[in-house]
Design a protein around this motif. Structure first.
Motif: not given
Length: 215
Positions: A138, A98-101, A178, A182-184, A134-135, A61
């Motif tokens: 997601l 922030e969580y990316g792929e 994920v 992406r999610r914040t 978030c995108t 993370t």
């Protein structure tokens, strides 16, 4: 227009979903992420609070240096404190994550105390997570709550933008990897004041080393 609701956490169910932050709050936090660089989040010992370390096998993370006592963040802290409405608890830490792929956080509890032991060195009573952004694509990155014991029922929490979930800090939980997007999220902890938590950390270190015992 959403109405802010304030009543004691003690009168709630153990898991509570609500909308606490305004669109202005969300916009301010998103702006902060665009103007600052995150760093890898640290992992702490599960029994006592020790020096953190990066361990991407257990927690992958990114975290921003968003401090709950500074600037606009202090206004958000005040909103959370009014929402909890408990004289014995106050917000004592933010983690803007922030969580990316591929990013995740394996099963853990935030109170950082052993099962069945009341001495909680972290000082955390309530944990919360707010979906800041978030995108649209997601997939994954779900928060799963298990309760104070593993092996029982679980509950998957899929937050809308701006939505907050509160739950006891001694509940086991995880964030699934994920898959896409992406999610914040803003994680906020409510409990004993920071100074008390520091004192408990020192006590926990002493107990772990055998230098300190409680009768």
């Amino acid at each position: 227009m959403r109405r802010e609701i304030h009543y004691p956490m003690a009168s709630r169910s153990k898991i509570r979903l609500d909308f606490i932050l305004s669109k202005k709050d969300l916009k301010q936090i998103v702006s902060f992420t665009k103007n600052n660089k995150p760093r890898p989040a640290l992992l702490y010992d599960t029994n006592v609070v020790m020096d953190g370390k990066v361990d991407v096998k257990k927690r992958d993370t990114l975290v921003y240096d968003y401090r709950y006592t500074e600037g606009y963040a202090s206004l958000i802290t005040a909103k959370f404190n009014r929402f909890v409405d408990d004289d014995t608890c106050q917000i004592n830490q933010f983690d803007l994550l922030e969580y990316g792929e591929g990013m995740f956080f394996e099963t853990h509890m935030d109170s950082q105390g052993k099962e069945g032991v009341n001495h909680n060195p972290s000082g955390r009573v309530w944990s919360s997570s707010t979906m800041i952004d978030c995108t649209d694509d997601l997939e994954g990155g779900d928060l799963i709550l298990y309760g104070p014991r593993l092996g029982g029922t679980s509950r998957t929490i899929r937050l809308e933008k701006g939505q907050t979930v509160f739950f006891p800090s001694n509940y086991y939980h995880e964030v699934t990897p994920v898959i896409k997007g992406r999610r914040t999220v803003l994680v906020a902890w409510s409990g004993k004041p920071y100074e008390v938590s520091v004192k408990r950390n020192h006590e926990a270190r002493g107990m772990e080393s055998g230098r300190l015992t409680f009768l």
